[in-house]
Design an enzyme around this catalytic site. Structure first.
Site, PDB file in Angstrom:
ATOM      1  CG  ASP A 333      61.338  20.916 -10.048  1.00 50.30           C
ATOM      2  OD1 ASP A 333      62.143  20.049 -10.397  1.00 50.30           O
ATOM      3  OD2 ASP A 333      61.347  22.076 -10.484  1.00 50.30           O
ATOM      4  CG  ASP A 527      65.675  16.362  -9.114  1.00 47.94           C
ATOM      5  OD1 ASP A 527      65.575  16.257 -10.325  1.00 47.94           O
ATOM      6  OD2 ASP A 527      66.311  17.292  -8.579  1.00 47.94           O
ATOM      7  CG  ASP A 531      63.699  20.855  -6.866  1.00 48.71           C
ATOM      8  OD1 ASP A 531      63.403  19.787  -7.409  1.00 48.71           O
ATOM      9  OD2 ASP A 531      63.805  21.942  -7.465  1.00 48.71           O
TER      10      ASP A 531
END
Lengths: 638, 123
Positions: A333, A527, A531
């Protein structure tokens, strides 16, 4: 007798057995001990009683329960040799007392090593537990009193002075300070905290004094949860373990049966003497001892996860190791993972004051990651921040509201295109800013574009080297983000990622993971909060940051430090630990599988035999080597 | 002649071993004592776990007290991976572990070396 430690029993047995060892090996050169066989009897009997008692007790208790265990093998093996020797002593035949005694010594040696390894492995947990503060200064009924940590209650007001350890998790209500949180988050620079900030128990207060309200106590604190996690992981089940489990309960009785068959064949079929046949049977019983098998997985798992904890890599279970070693693709991410996660407004185009004011008004209610940057910028410009009314958020696009009776909105270019608001005025600037890796946020009022904010969330200092390391280890790297293509590409270039997927809506991340899973085994790094679905969908979910409970909940591996480098460390450690487990299992099996036929005398024609004492030594050696091999895991490079 | 005797004795011994260790064991589940909002059971650790199967109700906090009487090192640790429990047992010192079974089914727990095992049945 029940309470003599393993170590003491070992030393006691060793002392009494040394003369016996002499008899076995050196007597032919230097002569027998005085008293002959009777001396052997006198020396070995205490060994069997003191050293061997727990084995006999355990074997009998198991027997009553129709269980057979390792103790059963040891009991049958040593007692057969000893009792026969008593008979032989009376009848003037050759005795084998030393075999019985030495067997006990070797087995105890293996157990001493086992206990040493358990102690070493649990040191990791001990060290974590030692981080805990022992007492706190609490404000109760206007008085400051010192209480023990166990007596803290939720919502207690706790006072912390400079240099003190923060007793538990909470929120600051008065005062401010800088705090060294390195032991939990790995953040090497002290973090400054003000009223409203969260503090973590066991971190160290540096310069200021403050009062905070305890929000979590005892087992709910971050530290306690980390300890619990490591403990659980150390004892979790690795799927490869199930094979070993299933074999256990059938193994020992089968060995006993096999030993009887071996005896019968040698005595009745082949026609060697009673004693020779008996020795073959005893050797089989002893070499078959599966204690190394029982140690193979747990010891490696203990050391591996303990080492991980020290490095800030929390591995949740043995199953995680298996997933980790198959991973060949790592998806990151962007925000908060590759980048710092604290964006800053770098440019304002158009009417600066108005743009910032409207933007801040809209973002005041928002929880969007960019909101903080906008509010900060407005505060810096000393603009009064008013909230909008009729606030509405459009997922992945922007926000709208009403300010001073005018419709205002803020969001992505796509959002403004969809709302039919023209943004060509700033076309060139927008393109330029995006190519610099900045996120563009448009601000509009009454259907007209009034300004553009450029916000940048810079990559972490360690991101580039971390990605480089992963690539050098052979992993493919991908970055997923909701940002636009240009910004994503800019960041991607800066950190050297292989592939970029931009403009992915939050809900779409998990779908992307699924798509890649068609061809790869996927690890997702993010994190916890945003996510979670992607982390859960991935073959291996790596959650970053220990600041949230959510991270600990959703990740298969939790990286306590906010350092991207730890991803490679986590993957390497998992691979190495799993490899060590396989190695241990192989050795443990090899000893048994190779040892049993040799002990049974299958190769006696070639001169390859295993007398019971050697069998005992080999068995102890297998336990010791498995334990040592696991301990060495604490030193391999990751 | 005595060789024949030995073979017969060996065969007999084999059958005895097989029957004793492999034969059907008493697999009756012992139900835990049910309280209004929790349940409790005591398990004696001596050559194995008695009772070998403990029946629990799902969703209720369960307090299981282990009393270790066996000095065998195999039995000094109790590991219940499905419930996240891993503890060391001292001889003759009861130790109570508490957990809430969340799923229905049969769960195996073992000693430290995974040589002895017993079950928790949750329904």
């Amino acid at each position: 007798m029940l309470n003599l430690s393993t170590y003491r029993r070992f030393i006691f047995s060793l002392i009494f057995s040394l003369p016996l060892l002499y008899m076995m090996i050196l007597a032919r050169f230097f002569g027998d001990l005085p008293g002959g066989d009777f001396t052997l009897f006198v020396l070995s009997t205490p060994v069997l009683i003191i050293g061997g008692y727990p084995f006999y007790r355990g074997a009998w208790a198991a027997f009553k329960n129709r269980f057979a265990s390792m103790d059963t093998l040891i009991a049958v093996g040593t007692l057969t040799a000893y009792l026969y020797s008593l008979y032989a002593l009376v009848r003037g035949l050759d005795v084998y007392f030393e075999i019985a005694a030495l067997l006990i010594v070797f087995i105890l040696l293996g157990q001493v090593f086992e206990e040493l390894s358990k102690q070493r492995a649990s040191k990791a947990i001990e060290k974590l537990a030692q981080l805990q503060a022992k007492e706190a200064t609490v404000l109760r009924q206007g008085k400051e009193i010192k209480v023990a940590i166990e007596d803290l209650q939720k919502d207690d007001l706790i006072i912390v002075k400079p240099g003190q350890k923060i007793p538990t998790d909470g929120i600051i209500i008065e005062g401010s300070s800088t705090i060294d949180e390195s032991m939990i988050t790995g953040e090497s620079l002290p973090v400054s905290k003000q009223v409203g900030a969260a503090v973590i128990g066991s971190t160290i207060n540096k310069t200021g004094s403050f009062t905070f309200r305890a929000t979590k106590i005892g087992t709910e604190t971050m530290l306690a949860q980390i300890i619990e996690l490591v403990k659980r992981a150390q004892n979790s089940r690795a799927p490869i373990q199930r094979v070993a489990d299933q074999i256990s309960s059938y193994f020992v009785p089968s060995v006993l049966i096999f030993a009887v068959i071996v005896f019968a064949i040698w005595y009745a079929l082949i026609g060697v003497g009673f004693v020779a046949a008996m020795l073959y049977a005893v050797s089989v019983i002893v070499i078959a001892c599966p204690c190394a098998l029982g140690l193979a997985v747990p010891t490696a798992l203990m050391v591996g996860t303990g080492r991980g904890a020290k490095l800030g890599v929390l591995i949740k279970s043995g199953e995680v190791l298996e997933a980790a070693r198959k991973v060949n693709l790592v998806i990151f991410d962007k925000t908060g993972t590759i980048t710092l996660g604290t964006p800053v407004v770098t440019d304002v185009l158009g009417d600066t004051q108005k743009t910032l004011q409207v933007a801040a008004a809209l973002e005041d209610r928002s929880e969007h990651p960019l909101a903080g940057a906008i509010i900060q910028a407005a505060q810096k410009a000393k603009l009064p921040i008013v909230s909008v009314t009729a606030f509405a958020a459009v997922e992945g696009r922007g926000v709208t509201g009403v300010l001073d009776k005018k419709n205002v909105l803020l969001g992505s270019r796509r959002f403004f295109d969809e709302e039919n608001i023209d943004s060509d005025k700033f076309e060139n600037d927008i393109k330029r800013l995006q190519s610099e890796g900045k996120t563009i946020v448009l601000v509009g009022q009454t259907q007209k574009l009034i300004g553009v904010l450029a916000i940048q969330d810079k990559p972490k200092a360690t991101s580039k080297s971390a990605i480089t390391r992963l690539k050098s280890l052979g992993y493919r790297t991908i970055m997923i983000t909701g940002d636009n293509q240009a910004t994503a590409e800019a960041i991607g270039r800066q950190v050297g990622i292989d592939e970029i997927k931009a403009e992915v809506l939050p809900a779409g991340k998990a779908a992307e993971v699924i798509a890649y899973q068609q061809h790869y085994t996927v690890a997702f790094v993010g994190d916890g909060i945003n996510d979670a679905p992607a982390l859960a969908q991935a073959d291996l979910g790596i959650a970053m940051g220990a600041g949230t409970d959510v991270a600990i909940e959703t990740g298969d591996i939790v990286l306590v430090r906010n350092n991207l480098d730890d991803v490679a460390t986590a993957l390497r450690l998992s691979k190495k630990t799993f490899g060590r487990i396989k190695l241990n299992l192989f050795w443990a099996f090899a000893y048994n599988v190779a040892g049993i036929p040799i002990a049974a005398g299958v190769f006696s024609g070639a001169g390859l035999v295993l007398n019971p004492a050697l069998a005992g030594l080999a068995m102890a050696f297998s336990s010791v080597s498995v334990v040592l091999s696991s301990l060495l895991l604490a030193r391999t490079k990751v | 002649m005595d060789k024949l005797l030995v073979v017969v004795a060996a065969a007999g011994l084999i059958i005895a071993i097989g029957w004793w260790f492999f034969g059907p064991k008493n697999n009756q589940a012992t139900a835990a004592e049910q309280g209004s909002d929790d349940q409790a059971a005591t398990i004696i650790v001596d050559g194995g776990y008695k009772p070998a199967i403990v029946a629990l109700q799902v969703g209720k906090p369960a307090h299981i007290t282990f009393v270790r009487k066996d000095p065998s090192s195999c039995l000094e640790a109790i590991i219940m991976p499905d419930f996240g429990i891993s503890e060391t047992l001292q001889i003759n010192k009861p130790l109570t572990v508490t957990f809430t079974p969340k799923k229905i089914g049969e769960f195996t727990y073992t000693c430290g070396m995974r040589m002895f095992s017993a079950k928790i049945q949750v329904s």
